[in-house]
Design a protein around this motif. Structure first.
Motif, PDB file in Angstrom:
ATOM      1  N   THR A 677       0.832  -1.209   0.000  1.00  0.00           N
ATOM      2  CA  THR A 677       0.000   0.000   0.000  1.00  0.00           C
ATOM      3  C   THR A 677       0.862   1.253   0.000  1.00  0.00           C
ATOM      4  OG1 THR A 677      -1.737  -1.179   1.206  1.00  0.00           O
ATOM      5  CG2 THR A 677      -1.803   1.235   1.227  1.00  0.00           C
ATOM      6  N   LYS A 678       1.834   1.286   0.884  1.00  0.00           N
ATOM      7  CA  LYS A 678       2.735   2.429   0.943  1.00  0.00           C
ATOM      8  C   LYS A 678       3.599   2.510  -0.314  1.00  0.00           C
ATOM      9  CE  LYS A 678       6.310   4.518   3.849  1.00  0.00           C
ATOM     10  NZ  LYS A 678       7.143   4.377   5.073  1.00  0.00           N
ATOM     11  N   GLN A 698       3.461  -8.284  -8.651  1.00  0.00           N
ATOM     12  CA  GLN A 698       3.768  -9.065  -7.447  1.00  0.00           C
ATOM     13  C   GLN A 698       2.508  -9.334  -6.629  1.00  0.00           C
ATOM     14  OE1 GLN A 698       6.955  -7.228  -5.216  1.00  0.00           O
ATOM     15  NE2 GLN A 698       8.198  -6.904  -7.054  1.00  0.00           N
ATOM     16  N   LEU A 699       1.635  -8.355  -6.577  1.00  0.00           N
ATOM     17  CA  LEU A 699       0.392  -8.534  -5.827  1.00  0.00           C
ATOM     18  C   LEU A 699      -0.492  -9.589  -6.476  1.00  0.00           C
ATOM     19  CD1 LEU A 699      -0.701  -4.927  -4.748  1.00  0.00           C
ATOM     20  CD2 LEU A 699      -0.098  -6.831  -3.273  1.00  0.00           C
ATOM     21  N   CYS A 700      -0.520  -9.628  -7.815  1.00  0.00           N
ATOM     22  CA  CYS A 700      -1.395 -10.560  -8.512  1.00  0.00           C
ATOM     23  C   CYS A 700      -0.981 -12.009  -8.297  1.00  0.00           C
ATOM     24  CB  CYS A 700      -1.411 -10.247 -10.010  1.00  0.00           C
ATOM     25  SG  CYS A 700      -2.266  -8.710 -10.403  1.00  0.00           S
ATOM     26  N   ARG A 701       0.277 -12.250  -7.929  1.00  0.00           N
ATOM     27  CA  ARG A 701       0.737 -13.608  -7.683  1.00  0.00           C
ATOM     28  C   ARG A 701       0.349 -14.120  -6.295  1.00  0.00           C
ATOM     29  NH1 ARG A 701       5.815 -11.328  -9.473  1.00  0.00           N
ATOM     30  NH2 ARG A 701       5.982 -11.457 -11.748  1.00  0.00           N
ATOM     31  N   ARG A 702      -0.105 -13.252  -5.457  1.00  0.00           N
ATOM     32  CA  ARG A 702      -0.452 -13.631  -4.084  1.00  0.00           C
ATOM     33  C   ARG A 702      -1.861 -14.229  -4.057  1.00  0.00           C
ATOM     34  NH1 ARG A 702       2.569 -10.533  -0.036  1.00  0.00           N
ATOM     35  NH2 ARG A 702       0.712 -10.567   1.261  1.00  0.00           N
ATOM     36  N   GLU A 703      -2.112 -15.007  -3.047  1.00  0.00           N
ATOM     37  CA  GLU A 703      -3.425 -15.626  -2.916  1.00  0.00           C
ATOM     38  C   GLU A 703      -4.502 -14.580  -2.593  1.00  0.00           C
ATOM     39  OE1 GLU A 703      -3.213 -18.690  -0.026  1.00  0.00           O
ATOM     40  OE2 GLU A 703      -1.882 -19.980  -1.216  1.00  0.00           O
ATOM     41  N   LYS A 711      -6.991  -2.779  -1.070  1.00  0.00           N
ATOM     42  CA  LYS A 711      -6.429  -2.043   0.067  1.00  0.00           C
ATOM     43  C   LYS A 711      -5.474  -0.952  -0.423  1.00  0.00           C
ATOM     44  CE  LYS A 711      -3.705  -2.776   4.281  1.00  0.00           C
ATOM     45  NZ  LYS A 711      -2.969  -3.779   5.100  1.00  0.00           N
ATOM     46  N   ALA A 712      -4.666  -1.281  -1.438  1.00  0.00           N
ATOM     47  CA  ALA A 712      -3.720  -0.294  -1.972  1.00  0.00           C
ATOM     48  C   ALA A 712      -4.439   0.825  -2.710  1.00  0.00           C
ATOM     49  CB  ALA A 712      -2.726  -0.992  -2.900  1.00  0.00           C
ATOM     50  N   LEU A 713      -5.514   0.484  -3.434  1.00  0.00           N
ATOM     51  CA  LEU A 713      -6.249   1.510  -4.186  1.00  0.00           C
ATOM     52  C   LEU A 713      -7.065   2.409  -3.269  1.00  0.00           C
ATOM     53  CD1 LEU A 713      -7.551  -0.577  -7.231  1.00  0.00           C
ATOM     54  CD2 LEU A 713      -5.601   0.969  -7.150  1.00  0.00           C
ATOM     55  N   GLY A 714      -7.377   1.948  -2.079  1.00  0.00           N
ATOM     56  CA  GLY A 714      -8.219   2.736  -1.185  1.00  0.00           C
ATOM     57  C   GLY A 714      -7.583   4.019  -0.698  1.00  0.00           C
ATOM     58  N   VAL A 715      -6.243   4.106  -0.729  1.00  0.00           N
ATOM     59  CA  VAL A 715      -5.566   5.300  -0.208  1.00  0.00           C
ATOM     60  C   VAL A 715      -5.313   6.329  -1.304  1.00  0.00           C
ATOM     61  CG1 VAL A 715      -4.447   3.972   1.596  1.00  0.00           C
ATOM     62  CG2 VAL A 715      -3.273   4.293  -0.588  1.00  0.00           C
ATOM     63  N   LEU A 716      -5.678   6.039  -2.550  1.00  0.00           N
ATOM     64  CA  LEU A 716      -5.398   6.959  -3.649  1.00  0.00           C
ATOM     65  C   LEU A 716      -6.402   8.102  -3.686  1.00  0.00           C
ATOM     66  CD1 LEU A 716      -4.550   4.462  -6.546  1.00  0.00           C
ATOM     67  CD2 LEU A 716      -3.013   5.492  -4.859  1.00  0.00           C
ATOM     68  N   GLY A 717      -5.929   9.242  -4.198  1.00  0.00           N
ATOM     69  CA  GLY A 717      -6.801  10.399  -4.371  1.00  0.00           C
ATOM     70  C   GLY A 717      -7.384  10.441  -5.774  1.00  0.00           C
ATOM     71  N   VAL A 748     -10.341  -1.315  -9.817  1.00  0.00           N
ATOM     72  CA  VAL A 748     -10.681   0.123  -9.793  1.00  0.00           C
ATOM     73  C   VAL A 748     -12.183   0.306  -9.920  1.00  0.00           C
ATOM     74  CG1 VAL A 748     -10.478   2.303 -11.057  1.00  0.00           C
ATOM     75  CG2 VAL A 748      -8.451   0.910 -10.653  1.00  0.00           C
ATOM     76  N   PHE A 749     -12.799  -0.441 -10.844  1.00  0.00           N
ATOM     77  CA  PHE A 749     -14.250  -0.323 -11.023  1.00  0.00           C
ATOM     78  C   PHE A 749     -15.002  -0.890  -9.825  1.00  0.00           C
ATOM     79  CE2 PHE A 749     -13.704  -0.339 -15.889  1.00  0.00           C
ATOM     80  CZ  PHE A 749     -13.634   1.052 -15.880  1.00  0.00           C
ATOM     81  N   THR A 750     -14.370  -1.774  -9.104  1.00  0.00           N
ATOM     82  CA  THR A 750     -15.000  -2.323  -7.898  1.00  0.00           C
ATOM     83  C   THR A 750     -14.931  -1.325  -6.736  1.00  0.00           C
ATOM     84  OG1 THR A 750     -14.325  -4.535  -8.602  1.00  0.00           O
ATOM     85  CG2 THR A 750     -15.029  -4.283  -6.320  1.00  0.00           C
ATOM     86  N   VAL A 751     -13.790  -0.643  -6.616  1.00  0.00           N
ATOM     87  CA  VAL A 751     -13.591   0.292  -5.504  1.00  0.00           C
ATOM     88  C   VAL A 751     -14.360   1.594  -5.721  1.00  0.00           C
ATOM     89  CG1 VAL A 751     -11.873   1.692  -4.301  1.00  0.00           C
ATOM     90  CG2 VAL A 751     -11.364  -0.683  -4.889  1.00  0.00           C
ATOM     91  N   LEU A 752     -14.275   2.131  -6.948  1.00  0.00           N
ATOM     92  CA  LEU A 752     -14.886   3.430  -7.230  1.00  0.00           C
ATOM     93  C   LEU A 752     -16.301   3.256  -7.750  1.00  0.00           C
ATOM     94  CD1 LEU A 752     -12.211   5.707  -8.970  1.00  0.00           C
ATOM     95  CD2 LEU A 752     -13.155   5.932  -6.689  1.00  0.00           C
TER      96      LEU A 752
END
Length: 840
Positions: A677-678, A698-703, A711-717, A748-752
């Motif tokens: 996220t950071k 790297q994130l896409c390879r994780r379960e 979580k990472a997209l939630g902090v974006l403006g 992105v379409f899921t979060v926004l």
């Protein structure tokens, strides 16, 4: 010799633009800003420095009326479209609009409570509106002409409305009974202004019949008529808390008397006492500059006046779109005096020439398409004073500071004369006559300041002596010529004097520049090579050369010794009007008809920077001798001030680089700590799309990829989301990267929510770029999937793999499909004999 640091960039730090085109305006309750009509737009102007704080776009029709709410939160406007609008000044959005009059709205005012708005129309009607609801609460008709002003009674408990019209009457309307309670008829011409005293029992009305009438609101009788000997455009009552009242306290006659002031066609402020109609004060001369060509226009000096709040003085509007700010003072002898504190020029017209003024270069003398020269204070961008004396348009000017510290200005005009001015006394101290055509160029001596030269459309160059100039005398004297010569075959556009006062260079429309030896103007070399007329010439401060700018889009440097062309600068797309040396002759700056300002390096012939801050031809360019600050002006009536930002830009670049290194290290630490996220947030700040793609990969390879990405997209403006969509659009164009792009796009379409996505700037263009590539990727995947069906069929037919079919258990716990497959294999073995198929 020390090396010179070349300039790489200039930054526009101040700009003086058109903000008032005449007509309605209104001042805030604290006097901090003015809302002005500027053609079909409304400008919010800072009253301290004439800077435009914001602009409200209108409806392509000229604005006819303006007023503010008592708390300055809302602005009411009306235009020739008859549309009345309510604007929220915090967001600059139109809250509501409506129509009510059958003609343009010529005046409006807001009630002290802020809930009612009164409008006066050209249809002769006066309407009162509920501000919140936008509906009409009162409909008054009775005037037989255009109603130009309306005023509520200052006491909120007395619901009275006053209206003035060009039918020579003032009407009083009772909002409670919704009737006209009085018609005040004493004027013989248009009533232009009305005002009410502090006690609320006296009404003042001024008209173009040169009379101010005082009305008693007890019985609506006329108490007195005050003859003013000029058509009145504005009447203001002087309150007891006003600084005017404190300065006039010794001149007040009578216990119930009050003072009021009038302005009108003569451009003079007069102060009157109601007791005896005595004129307490009158300006000795007008501060209004008017156009001499129109005699009828010259009679109309002021168009309006209002007392500023918070004891700030008086504001007057003039016919040539200026705001004059006055404050009262009391002399040691006890006499009243009126000082002009500030002059804000709403429109400068076409700017033809300008020069910095004074030792510290805090002033700028500007010649526009009028007969006067305006001198601006650069700290406040207000017009400090005006040099009036020419009878036709001023075409050129130059300034100098003598050894005694006296600052002089010389101007050349279309009236065939040159004038010498003293900047301290603001007076003309010399007049030169002799040219038979308009003066196109003037230039002071650079070293001795004992003469100046002028070039005219009569094809001659004259040298004028300043030997008779005295430091003590400010009376105008006749300037004498020391030398005259017929210089060119066409109009002379530019003149320059060498740094040692030994040479003069003249540029003309005949496509040549000529060098003349002083003091007798002996002919020197002729500079030939331009294909169009020459607009500007300048001597180098360090080398034996001259620079010229021409209508053939080029700039040339010439050797004084033999007249040979040393360098040619090409880059402008139209005529070059001005060119000046800077950085001790190592660089030049130019401007032209293409609206561009260019910075050049002489040694390399390189254009270092190009600035496009003007919307039309740039006629005027001047460089400060000490600070090397630039000022440009042109046909768009805009004056821009430029400061050297080379050092500041270098410091900013170093600081950004240092911050980038620190954030880059912080980004690597976040990746090592698996703090995605950071890391994603830092990648956005550093504008690293490749690193951002690696993080998402790297994130896409994780379960828990979906959870981590959300979580990472939630902090974006908002701005970061827009940037991310642009990155996704680029990734989506490559088949190797599209699966990551589509995965992130889904999140992105899921979060926004869709409403927020639609509000993103430029989202339509991004989506248009995403759709075709996404369709191509899905088509490719579909083809691949269909191809796998053929492979499955082939392998099944070869009995290499077992098909995946539905399983139906028989009672013996054997699947029906397995039984059939085994029978098939037995039959194949019996038919094929010794042929065997090895499994893969």
């Amino acid at each position: 010799m020390t090396s010179v640091t070349l300039k790489k960039n200039y930054r526009c730090v101040q700009s003086l633009q058109q903000f008032y085109s005449g007509g309605p305006y209104t001042v805030s309750s604290d006097g901090s800003f003015i809302a002005c009509a500027c053609n079909d737009t409304i400008t919010i102007v800072d009253s301290s420095n004439a800077s435009i704080k914001s602009t409200i776009e209108g409806d392509s029709e000229s604005v006819t009326a303006l007023t503010l709410s008592p708390d300055d939160k809302f602005l009411f406007s009306a235009s020739h479209s008859r549309q009345i609008r309510v604007w929220d000044l915090s967001s600059l959005k139109c809250l509501r609009s409506w129509k009510g009059h059958q003609g343009p709205v010529m005046g409006m005012t807001c009630h002290a409570s802020g809930g009612l708005l009164a409008t006066a129309g050209a249809d002769g009607k006066v309407l009162v509106w509920d501000v919140d609801g936008g509906f009409c609460t009162h409909f008054f008709k009775g005037h037989k002409g255009v109603v130009n002003s309306v005023v509520f009674h200052p006491d909120p408990t007395r619901l009275l409305l006053f209206s003035a019209s060009d039918d020579t009457t003032v009407r009083v309307w009772d909002l409670t009974s919704k009737k006209c309670v009085a018609t005040l008829e004493r004027h013989r011409s248009t009533v232009t202004s009305i005002a009410i005293t502090e006690d609320g029992w006296t009404l003042l009305s001024g008209g173009r019949d040169q009379v101010v009438n005082l009305w008693d609101l007890h019985d609506y009788s006329c108490k007195m008529g005050v003859p003013t000997n000029e058509a009145i455009e504005g009447v203001c009552v002087i309150g007891t808390s006003s600084p005017f009242a404190s300065c006039l306290k010794g001149k007040k006659n009578g216990q119930s008397a009050f003072q009021f002031l009038t302005v009108g066609e003569h451009g003079i402020v007069r102060i009157w006492n109601s007791h005896g109609a005595v004129c307490l004060f009158q300006q000795s001369s007008s501060d209004v500059t008017v156009n001499k060509e129109d005699e009828e226009e010259a009679k109309r000096g002021f168009t309006s006046a209002m007392m500023l709040p918070s004891s700030q003085g008086l504001l007057c509007g003039t016919v040539d779109q200026e705001f004059l700010f006055y404050s009262p003072t009391e002399t040691p002898e006890g006499n009243f005096n009126l000082n002009l504190d500030k002059r804000l020029v709403g429109y400068n017209e076409e700017i033809v020439d300008m020069k910095f003024l004074g030792v510290e270069e805090q002033f700028l003398a500007v010649a526009t398409s009028v007969e006067q020269v305006r001198v601006y204070d650069l700290s406040s961008m207000s017009c400090s004073y005006v040099l009036a004396g020419h009878t036709d348009i001023v075409l050129c000017l130059d300034t100098c500071t003598t050894t005694s510290g006296r600052t002089l200005i010389v101007t050349g005009s279309k009236d065939n004369t040159v004038r010498l001015w003293d900047s301290n006394s603001h007076c003309c101290i010399g007049v030169g006559k002799g040219h038979m055509g308009g003066i196109g160029a003037v230039a002071f001596a650079k070293k001795s300041h004992s003469f100046f030269v002028s070039g005219s459309s009569d094809l001659t160059v004259k040298v004028w002596s300043l030997d008779d100039l005295s430091d003590d005398v400010n009376d105008a004297f006749s300037l004498k010529t020391k030398a005259v010569t017929a210089a060119h075959d066409k109009d002379i556009n530019a003149l320059a004097v060498a740094p040692n006062d030994s040479l003069v260079c003249s540029g003309s429309q005949d496509r040549t520049a000529r060098i003349w030896k002083l003091p007798d103007l002996t002919p020197g070399v002729v500079l030939k090579g331009h294909k169009r007329g020459i607009w500007s010439v300048e001597f180098s401060p360090v080398d034996q050369c001259v620079i010229t700018a021409s209508g053939d889009k080029t700039i040339k440097i010439w050797a004084i010794s033999d007249g040979s062309c040393l360098k040619t600068f090409e880059g402008h797309t139209s005529s070059v009007f001005k060119v000046q040396f800077i950085t001790c002759g190592a660089q030049i700056v130019s401007c032209g008809a293409d609206g561009l300002v260019k910075l050049w390096t002489v040694k390399t012939n390189e254009c270092v920077a190009t600035y496009d801050q003007h919307e039309d031809k740039v006629w005027a360019l001047t460089v400060g001798k000490k600070t090397e600050m630039l000022a440009t002006g042109g046909s768009d009536a805009v004056i821009n001030l430029w400061h050297d930002s080379t050092a500041a830009d270098k410091e900013d670049a170093f600081r950004k680089e240092e911050e980038g290194v620190l954030k880059g290290q912080e980004l690597e630490n976040a990746v090592l700590d698996a703090n995605y996220t950071k890391a994603i947030h830092l990648a956005f700040e550093l504008h690293r799309p490749h690193k951002l793609f690696e993080l998402f990969s790297q994130l896409c390879r994780r379960e828990d990829a979906k959870h981590e990405v959300k979580k990472a997209l939630g902090v974006l403006g908002t701005e970061e989301y827009r940037q991310l969509l642009e990155y996704i659009r680029e990734w989506n164009t490559k088949p190797k990267l599209c699966h990551i792009a589509q995965f992130v796009l889904l999140q992105v379409f899921t979060v926004l929510p869709p409403t927020e996505i639609l509000e993103l700037k430029g989202v339509g263009e991004v989506v248009e770029g995403l759709i075709p590539y996404s369709q191509r990727h899905f088509s490719r995947i579909d083809r691949l999937e269909r191809s796998t069906y053929l492979l499955d069929y082939t392998l099944n037919s070869m009995s290499v793999i077992e098909p995946e079919t539905g399983v139906v258990k028989n009672p013996k716990h054997e699947s029906v499909s397995d039984e059939r497959v085994s029978k098939k294999r037995k039959s194949q073995k019996s038919n094929e004999g010794s042929k065997k198929i090895k499994g893969v």
